[in-house]
Design a protein around this motif. Structure first.
Motif, mmCIF file in Angstrom:
data_model
loop_
_atom_site.group_PDB
_atom_site.id
_atom_site.type_symbol
_atom_site.label_atom_id
_atom_site.label_comp_id
_atom_site.label_asym_id
_atom_site.label_seq_id
_atom_site.Cartn_x
_atom_site.Cartn_y
_atom_site.Cartn_z
ATOM 1 N N ASP A 185 1.266 -6.264 5.766
ATOM 2 C CA ASP A 185 -0.155 -6.781 5.871
ATOM 3 C C ASP A 185 -0.703 -7.333 4.401
ATOM 4 O O ASP A 185 -1.619 -8.123 4.434
ATOM 5 N N ASN A 186 0.075 -7.050 3.372
ATOM 6 C CA ASN A 186 -0.237 -7.276 2.160
ATOM 7 C C ASN A 186 0.462 -8.598 1.563
ATOM 8 O O ASN A 186 0.395 -8.927 0.402
ATOM 9 N N ALA A 187 1.332 -9.079 2.438
ATOM 10 C CA ALA A 187 2.395 -10.308 1.781
ATOM 11 C C ALA A 187 2.678 -11.060 3.160
ATOM 12 O O ALA A 187 2.837 -10.569 4.189
ATOM 13 N N GLU A 188 3.106 -12.324 2.992
ATOM 14 C CA GLU A 188 3.674 -13.056 3.945
ATOM 15 C C GLU A 188 5.114 -13.014 4.040
ATOM 16 O O GLU A 188 5.744 -13.804 4.045
ATOM 17 N N ILE A 189 5.424 -11.655 4.473
ATOM 18 C CA ILE A 189 6.832 -11.520 4.736
ATOM 19 C C ILE A 189 6.940 -10.428 6.261
ATOM 20 O O ILE A 189 6.132 -9.416 6.388
ATOM 21 N N HIS A 202 4.841 -20.561 -0.434
ATOM 22 C CA HIS A 202 6.194 -19.959 -1.086
ATOM 23 C C HIS A 202 5.846 -20.147 -2.621
ATOM 24 O O HIS A 202 6.464 -19.428 -3.610
ATOM 25 N N HIS A 203 5.184 -21.337 -2.950
ATOM 26 C CA HIS A 203 5.247 -21.504 -4.547
ATOM 27 C C HIS A 203 3.816 -20.824 -5.280
ATOM 28 O O HIS A 203 3.650 -20.886 -6.335
ATOM 29 N N SER A 204 3.039 -20.300 -4.426
ATOM 30 C CA SER A 204 1.851 -19.436 -4.841
ATOM 31 C C SER A 204 2.329 -18.575 -5.952
ATOM 32 O O SER A 204 3.247 -17.720 -5.395
ATOM 33 N N GLU A 205 1.833 -18.111 -6.854
ATOM 34 C CA GLU A 205 2.197 -17.247 -7.552
ATOM 35 C C GLU A 205 2.171 -15.568 -7.021
ATOM 36 O O GLU A 205 3.072 -14.755 -7.269
ATOM 37 N N SER A 206 0.926 -15.403 -6.207
ATOM 38 C CA SER A 206 0.913 -14.111 -5.572
ATOM 39 C C SER A 206 2.077 -13.931 -4.554
ATOM 40 O O SER A 206 2.561 -13.072 -4.494
ATOM 41 N N GLU A 207 2.381 -15.068 -3.796
ATOM 42 C CA GLU A 207 3.650 -14.635 -2.789
ATOM 43 C C GLU A 207 4.977 -14.874 -3.590
ATOM 44 O O GLU A 207 5.677 -13.921 -2.990
#
Ligand SMILES: [Zn+2]
Length: 307
Positions: free
Chosen positions: A21-25, A187-192
């Motif tokens: 829930d805290n990441a796009e994974i 995918h290129h955002s620093e947080s992801e």
């Protein structure tokens, strides 16, 4: 108390999807016990080949769940040997089957890795959608030490989504873990990138014995207790082979009458064994005659299979 390996305390023959829930994974865990035992009880494999075949079977379960189709997914490894062919199929009905062909003259170290048992060759991933004539196929060259590494190469080439895979098998079980970036992720955002790197590193701490001996809940808690990891749906998987006397009769008709008659003469009957389940089918003179339409009225598709 140590858990006996063949007395699993969790639901095996199961594919468990999960998400962060805290990441796009997203992720998948698979564990096979009965389905794997069905494969190893039907043919005696050298230990090194059996281990790789088990890893391929776990991989097929993981991959089939990443494609939502009606049909089947086939993993096929062909090589110059000692293993010449390994094949695993997973259907959208959640059934699995698998077999390997190898050169029995060559002795293999139990610890031999993928490179040592294969030589040159390819791993093909084929997805056949029911009703569609054109299957999808992705191919990677052998050259990695494990099936998991080959699959990561495949995903890098085809999906462009970060994907990591861990697989393990022994005589008792076959198991695997997969994590993958969601297509929607930036995918290129620093947080992801940071999430992907962190969750990949946590996943990479998984050991073979954790994969083989722990249930989904225990394992995912152990790996990701500081993340917001949530279990989604689970699917039961089972061994099943759809071979039949009728299909074998079709194969014999393709062989041609001359060859079939020659086999009859040499052996008294035509014997065909299914590669996947090792079921033996026997056709006598009357059966063969019927296949080639020389006589009629005698039902050959009866259930007189000899075990
Ligand atoms: Zn069969």
């Amino acid at each position: 108390m140590k858990q006996a390996n063949d007395d699993l305390s969790f639901q095996s023959d199961n594919l468990q999807r999960f998400i962060f829930d805290n990441a796009e994974i997203r992720g998948e865990w698979v564990h096979l016990h009965d389905a794997w035992q069905q494969v190893t009880s039907r043919r005696e494999y050298p230990v090194a080949i059996q281990n790789v075949l088990g890893q391929m079977m776990a991989a097929a379960g993981l991959l089939a769940a990443t494609v939502k189709i009606k049909g089947r997914l086939v993993l096929q490894l062909k090589s110059t040997g000692p293993v010449s062919l390994m094949m695993v199929e997973c259907t959208s009905d959640n059934t699995l089957r698998a077999f390997a062909q190898w050169d029995e003259q060559q002795s293999l170290n139990d610890e031999a890795n993928l490179t040592e048992i294969t030589g040159e060759g390819t791993l093909a991933i084929t997805i056949e959608v029911e009703g569609s004539k054109q299957p999808y196929q992705g191919i990677v060259s052998l050259g990695a030490d494990s099936i998991a590494q080959l699959l990561e190469t495949y995903f890098n080439q085809s999906e462009q989504l970060g994907t990591r895979v861990w697989l393990a098998a022994n005589t008792v079980s076959a198991a695997g873990l997969l994590i993958q970036q969601l297509p929607s992720a930036d995918h290129h955002s620093e947080s992801e990138e940071e999430h992907w790197s962190r969750i990949s590193q946590l996943s990479a701490t998984v050991t073979e014995s954790e994969l083989l001996d722990l249930g989904a809940g225990t394992l995912l808690h152990r790996l990701f207790h500081e993340e917001e990891c949530r279990l989604l749906s689970a699917t039961s998987l089972e061994f099943s082979c759809n071979c039949s006397r009728e299909r074998v009769a079709n194969t014999i008709s393709l062989l041609g009458e001359d060859d079939a008659l020659q086999l009859l003469e040499e052996q008294g009957s035509v014997e065909v064994a299914c590669e996947f389940c090792n079921e033996h089918y026997y056709f006598d003179q009357a059966d063969v005659a019927l296949i080639f339409n020389q006589t009629s009225g005698c039902p050959i598709f009866s259930s007189d299979t000899i075990h």
